[in-house]
Design a protein around this motif. Structure first.
Motif, PDB file in Angstrom:
ATOM      1  N   GLU A 127       0.831  -1.207   0.000  1.00 18.71           N
ATOM      2  CA  GLU A 127       0.000   0.000   0.000  1.00 18.71           C
ATOM      3  C   GLU A 127       0.866   1.257   0.000  1.00 18.71           C
ATOM      4  OE1 GLU A 127      -3.716  -1.915   2.577  1.00 18.71           O
ATOM      5  OE2 GLU A 127      -2.193  -0.743   3.599  1.00 18.71           O
ATOM      6  N   HIS A 132       2.911   9.605   2.029  1.00 17.80           N
ATOM      7  CA  HIS A 132       4.002   8.632   1.985  1.00 17.80           C
ATOM      8  C   HIS A 132       5.298   9.322   1.566  1.00 17.80           C
ATOM      9  CE1 HIS A 132       4.243   4.087   1.881  1.00 17.80           C
ATOM     10  NE2 HIS A 132       5.497   4.480   1.817  1.00 17.80           N
ATOM     11  N   VAL A 135      11.716   6.452   2.953  1.00 17.91           N
ATOM     12  CA  VAL A 135      12.616   6.390   4.112  1.00 17.91           C
ATOM     13  C   VAL A 135      13.959   5.815   3.646  1.00 17.91           C
ATOM     14  CG1 VAL A 135      12.973   5.398   6.415  1.00 17.91           C
ATOM     15  CG2 VAL A 135      10.670   6.039   5.681  1.00 17.91           C
ATOM     16  N   TYR A 140      17.299   1.821   7.357  1.00 20.36           N
ATOM     17  CA  TYR A 140      17.029   1.785   5.908  1.00 20.36           C
ATOM     18  C   TYR A 140      18.228   2.281   5.092  1.00 20.36           C
ATOM     19  CZ  TYR A 140      12.311   0.273   6.657  1.00 20.36           C
ATOM     20  OH  TYR A 140      11.233  -0.499   7.011  1.00 20.36           O
ATOM     21  N   HIS A 145      15.192  -3.616   3.005  1.00 21.71           N
ATOM     22  CA  HIS A 145      14.046  -4.320   3.580  1.00 21.71           C
ATOM     23  C   HIS A 145      14.354  -4.865   4.984  1.00 21.71           C
ATOM     24  CE1 HIS A 145      11.981  -3.856  -0.195  1.00 21.71           C
ATOM     25  NE2 HIS A 145      13.050  -4.313  -0.826  1.00 21.71           N
ATOM     26  N   MET A 147      12.624  -4.766   7.701  1.00 22.11           N
ATOM     27  CA  MET A 147      11.521  -5.450   8.382  1.00 22.11           C
ATOM     28  C   MET A 147      11.415  -6.900   7.900  1.00 22.11           C
ATOM     29  SD  MET A 147       7.733  -3.993   9.076  1.00 22.11           S
ATOM     30  CE  MET A 147       8.351  -2.418   9.595  1.00 22.11           C
ATOM     31  N   GLU A 186       6.591  -4.915  -4.731  1.00 24.52           N
ATOM     32  CA  GLU A 186       6.793  -3.796  -3.793  1.00 24.52           C
ATOM     33  C   GLU A 186       7.803  -2.804  -4.363  1.00 24.52           C
ATOM     34  OE1 GLU A 186       7.177  -4.720   0.393  1.00 24.52           O
ATOM     35  OE2 GLU A 186       8.506  -3.009   0.701  1.00 24.52           O
TER      36      GLU A 186
HETATM   37  N1  SAH Z   1       9.948  -3.724   2.763  1.00 19.18           N
HETATM   38  C1  SAH Z   1      10.142  -2.829   3.861  1.00 19.18           C
HETATM   39  C2  SAH Z   1       8.829  -2.307   4.426  1.00 19.18           C
HETATM   40  C3  SAH Z   1       7.839  -3.368   4.837  1.00 19.18           C
HETATM   41  S1  SAH Z   1       6.244  -2.680   5.225  1.00 19.18           S
HETATM   42  C4  SAH Z   1      10.970  -3.492   4.929  1.00 19.18           C
HETATM   43  O1  SAH Z   1      11.143  -4.724   4.875  1.00 19.18           O
HETATM   44  O2  SAH Z   1      11.464  -2.815   5.831  1.00 19.18           O
HETATM   45  C5  SAH Z   1       5.549  -2.625   3.592  1.00 19.18           C
HETATM   46  C6  SAH Z   1       5.226  -1.234   3.108  1.00 19.18           C
HETATM   47  O3  SAH Z   1       6.285  -0.334   3.366  1.00 19.18           O
HETATM   48  C7  SAH Z   1       5.046  -1.206   1.589  1.00 19.18           C
HETATM   49  O4  SAH Z   1       3.702  -1.395   1.288  1.00 19.18           O
HETATM   50  C8  SAH Z   1       5.554   0.163   1.163  1.00 19.18           C
HETATM   51  O5  SAH Z   1       4.473   1.032   0.995  1.00 19.18           O
HETATM   52  C9  SAH Z   1       6.363   0.647   2.357  1.00 19.18           C
HETATM   53  N2  SAH Z   1       7.803   0.848   2.102  1.00 19.18           N
HETATM   54  C10 SAH Z   1       8.711  -0.076   1.762  1.00 19.18           C
HETATM   55  N3  SAH Z   1       9.951   0.467   1.689  1.00 19.18           N
HETATM   56  C11 SAH Z   1       9.811   1.786   2.020  1.00 19.18           C
HETATM   57  C12 SAH Z   1      10.705   2.888   2.149  1.00 19.18           C
HETATM   58  N4  SAH Z   1      12.008   2.740   1.953  1.00 19.18           N
HETATM   59  N5  SAH Z   1      10.187   4.087   2.494  1.00 19.18           N
HETATM   60  C13 SAH Z   1       8.864   4.247   2.711  1.00 19.18           C
HETATM   61  N6  SAH Z   1       7.965   3.264   2.598  1.00 19.18           N
HETATM   62  C14 SAH Z   1       8.430   2.033   2.271  1.00 19.18           C
END
Ligand code: SAH
Length: 216
Positions: A127, A132, A135, A140, A145, A147, A186
């Motif tokens: 989403e 938005h 980050v 990050y 990724h 998370m 994504e």
């Molecule tokens: N993939 C990332 C975030 C997981 S949450 C991680 O593993 O840390 C999933 C949502 O985060 C996605 O739907 C997208 O909208 C958002 N997202 C992913 N990377 C992002 C970033 N660098 N900055 C802002 N939003 C992000």
């Protein structure tokens, strides 16, 4: 508010039943990690709304997250609280539990850091939100990724701590499936929203495993 406390009641009831059944103590540790990541999500996603403006692959995403929920939450709880999965329990090998504890602690730490840095941009599904922003700081700046890296670590801890041939690996299997089916979509979504900003970020930041920063 009361509804948000229900998972704690379930976790406490699971712990009581596990003690009563004499379940392996190490498997209870996984319950602690479960409580830690639930609390992280509860605390760090509170506050003012940032409404969803775009959602992709809705049905596929719902199926995948339901699968992960079964693999990472429902099955471990059934394993601890009921005799349903007892047939697949095995004796842990030497060092298995300490390894599980270390991997789990690292996973919970990375999970907490990624939630803190992602803030209101977080979604359980694919989403984009009204306000938005991309980050690229904090954790990050090291990987794109964190998370997902954290959830991989927590599901690996699950394998080590549950000592159950089925309930142990099921979290890792369901999450790997979600990751493989989600990751390209994504990144495509992020590229369509942030364009060159995303491209240059992605060019210098690895997906899951941080590289050692060079000295020059
Ligand atoms: N993939 C990332 C975030 C997981 S949450 C991680 O593993 O840390 C999933 C949502 O985060 C996605 O739907 C997208 O909208 C958002 N997202 C992913 N990377 C992002 C970033 N660098 N900055 C802002 N939003 C992000």
């Amino acid at each position: 508010m009361i509804g948000k406390l229900v998972p704690y009641v379930i976790m406490i009831a699971t712990a009581v039943l596990a003690f009563w059944r004499d379940a392996p103590y190490a498997s209870l540790l996984f319950l602690l990690y479960m409580a830690a990541w639930y609390t992280t999500r509860l605390v760090l996603t509170q506050g003012e709304e940032n409404s969803v403006t775009e959602e992709r692959h809705r049905l596929r995403e719902r199926c995948l997250t339901t699968g992960v929920f079964i693999g990472m939450v429902v099955l471990p709880i059934l394993t601890l609280a009921t005799p349903l999965m007892d047939f697949a329990v095995y004796q842990p090998f030497f060092g298995q539990i300490p390894i599980g504890i270390c991997v789990g602690c690292l996973g919970v730490f990375v999970f907490w850091r990624s939630h803190a840095d992602l803030g209101k941009n977080w979604s359980a599904h694919l989403e984009l939100r009204k306000e938005h922003y991309l980050v690229t700081n904090g954790i990050y700046a090291r990987i794109r990724h964190p998370m997902y890296a954290a959830i991989f670590l927590i599901t690996i801890a699950q394998v080590f701590l549950l000592s159950n041939w089925i309930a142990g690996p099921l979290g890792l299997i369901t999450f790997t499936l979600l990751y493989l089916l989600r990751i390209e979509s994504e990144e495509k979504m992020m590229r369509s929203k942030f364009g060159e900003l995303w491209d240059s970020y992605a060019a210098e930041t690895p997906r899951l495993i941080p590289t050692i920063p060079s000295q020059d």
